[in-house]
Design an enzyme around this catalytic site. Sequence first.
Site, PDB file in Angstrom:
ATOM      1  N   ASN A  87      37.101  40.555  40.154  1.00  0.00           N
ATOM      2  CA  ASN A  87      38.160  39.847  41.083  1.00  0.00           C
ATOM      3  C   ASN A  87      38.032  40.114  42.320  1.00  0.00           C
ATOM      4  O   ASN A  87      38.382  41.241  42.445  1.00  0.00           O
ATOM      5  CB  ASN A  87      39.577  39.954  40.669  1.00  0.00           C
ATOM      6  CG  ASN A  87      40.459  38.767  41.171  1.00  0.00           C
ATOM      7  OD1 ASN A  87      40.588  38.862  42.328  1.00  0.00           O
ATOM      8  ND2 ASN A  87      41.156  38.122  40.540  1.00  0.00           N
ATOM      9  N   CYS A 115      46.320  35.409  47.069  1.00  0.00           N
ATOM     10  CA  CYS A 115      47.096  36.416  46.803  1.00  0.00           C
ATOM     11  C   CYS A 115      48.414  35.991  47.246  1.00  0.00           C
ATOM     12  O   CYS A 115      48.617  36.119  48.330  1.00  0.00           O
ATOM     13  CB  CYS A 115      46.449  37.769  47.445  1.00  0.00           C
ATOM     14  SG  CYS A 115      47.665  38.996  46.831  1.00  0.00           S
ATOM     15  N   ALA A 142      43.297  40.198  35.694  1.00  0.00           N
ATOM     16  CA  ALA A 142      43.089  41.049  36.734  1.00  0.00           C
ATOM     17  C   ALA A 142      44.558  41.853  37.250  1.00  0.00           C
ATOM     18  O   ALA A 142      45.414  40.885  37.127  1.00  0.00           O
ATOM     19  CB  ALA A 142      42.465  40.462  37.951  1.00  0.00           C
ATOM     20  N   GLY A 143      44.550  42.628  37.742  1.00  0.00           N
ATOM     21  CA  GLY A 143      46.023  43.403  38.205  1.00  0.00           C
ATOM     22  C   GLY A 143      46.337  44.610  37.201  1.00  0.00           C
ATOM     23  O   GLY A 143      47.201  45.442  37.883  1.00  0.00           O
ATOM     24  N   GLY A 195      54.832  36.686  33.936  1.00  0.00           N
ATOM     25  CA  GLY A 195      55.441  36.857  32.516  1.00  0.00           C
ATOM     26  C   GLY A 195      55.847  35.513  32.166  1.00  0.00           C
ATOM     27  O   GLY A 195      55.602  34.441  33.059  1.00  0.00           O
ATOM     28  N   GLY A 237      50.166  44.412  46.735  1.00  0.00           N
ATOM     29  CA  GLY A 237      49.245  44.223  48.017  1.00  0.00           C
ATOM     30  C   GLY A 237      47.811  44.745  47.847  1.00  0.00           C
ATOM     31  O   GLY A 237      47.389  45.160  48.788  1.00  0.00           O
TER      32      GLY A 237
END
Length: 385
Positions: free
Chosen positions: A164, A206, A87-88, A295, A139
Amino acid sequence: MTVRRDGDSGADVAERHMIPIMNLYSTIVRPLAFRFEPETAHRLAIAAGGCLGWAAGAMRAATSVNDARLAVDIAGLHFRTPIGLAAGFDKSGGAISALAGLGFGSIEIGSISIDRSIGNPKPRLWRLPDDRSIIVHYGLPNDGAVAIAERLSRTRLPVPLGVNLVVTNRGTSAPPPTADQIIGEYAAAARVMAPHADYLMLNLSCPNTVDGRDFFADSGHLDACLGALDELKLKLPVFLKVSPLGGVEAIEHVLAAADARAFVSGFMFNLPPVKPEGMKTPETIWRTLPGAVSGPPASALADFCIRETFRRMDRKRHVLIGAGGVSSAEDAYAKIRNGASLVQLLTALIYEGPGTVRRVTEGLAKLLARDGVKHVADAVGVDAV
């Protein structure tokens, strides 16, 4: 044209195809993309993916790796390979068909909140090339659960789709939400998104919103949220994405809460809100930047959490999804050997390009063959016990 030589396998031919594709990315595409501000490049990548959905079938025919050793069956779901997209990358499900065409074994989108969110003020994404990493402070921008559910209703993927979920980021000027409001938003988002997902991932930590960091460190809040989800009687697996901070005590706290809820299928660890040690990028570059590092620098802490959770969890009920610094087959294999049944990557796509997915997947199969492992499930946790 690639000429097939006598004795070549299909994998040999595909591998020779991937070399020029990866070279093209590193010599032309990446330098061009890196001329753009990072968020602009990300937005363009999603837009391009949205336009390429029609070609997803042909893409997948060229990128998928069909090796029975890699198939994973967990929580009633079948994954052709354990290598998934984290996710992201696709926050609102705008490019999932094309992303599935890259050869992933699963796609996870989000984080998605019940209401639309614009996220944190810009800039909120930075590259750290020396570490092949990014700093993320988005955010949680997303189109909101109802709009995304409508989008997903028109799409079917050949791989499992994870959604998610998170509480809406309403900005620093909004009044702090109450505990009941936060828990209610998770339940509302789950109710809307469940019919369109193969599994749900509750993002309970988060690192890029104030409300998202510490709320669920309170055991009462975690119990109340799981209780609210339990009342929904969901018919799909639910995973918990939790903070990697707090050591073994925090891990045991999460396991204790999950053990009381039969619908919880497993766990995943988020990025920490603090900068990791040992980065190659000079501190003067990142010291004042908000956000979490994604990463290779995130790998060590993630591996610790996976290993310690695997040692303590009920393995008949729960599985782990590993992420954090996966850019090679060796990285993925290490997370599997530490206890992860599935592995996700994201940042490697930015630095290595779309060919990363097939390279990592094929490389994992070769590592299993090298070690005489007949099936990837047989390697899960061998370095943790």
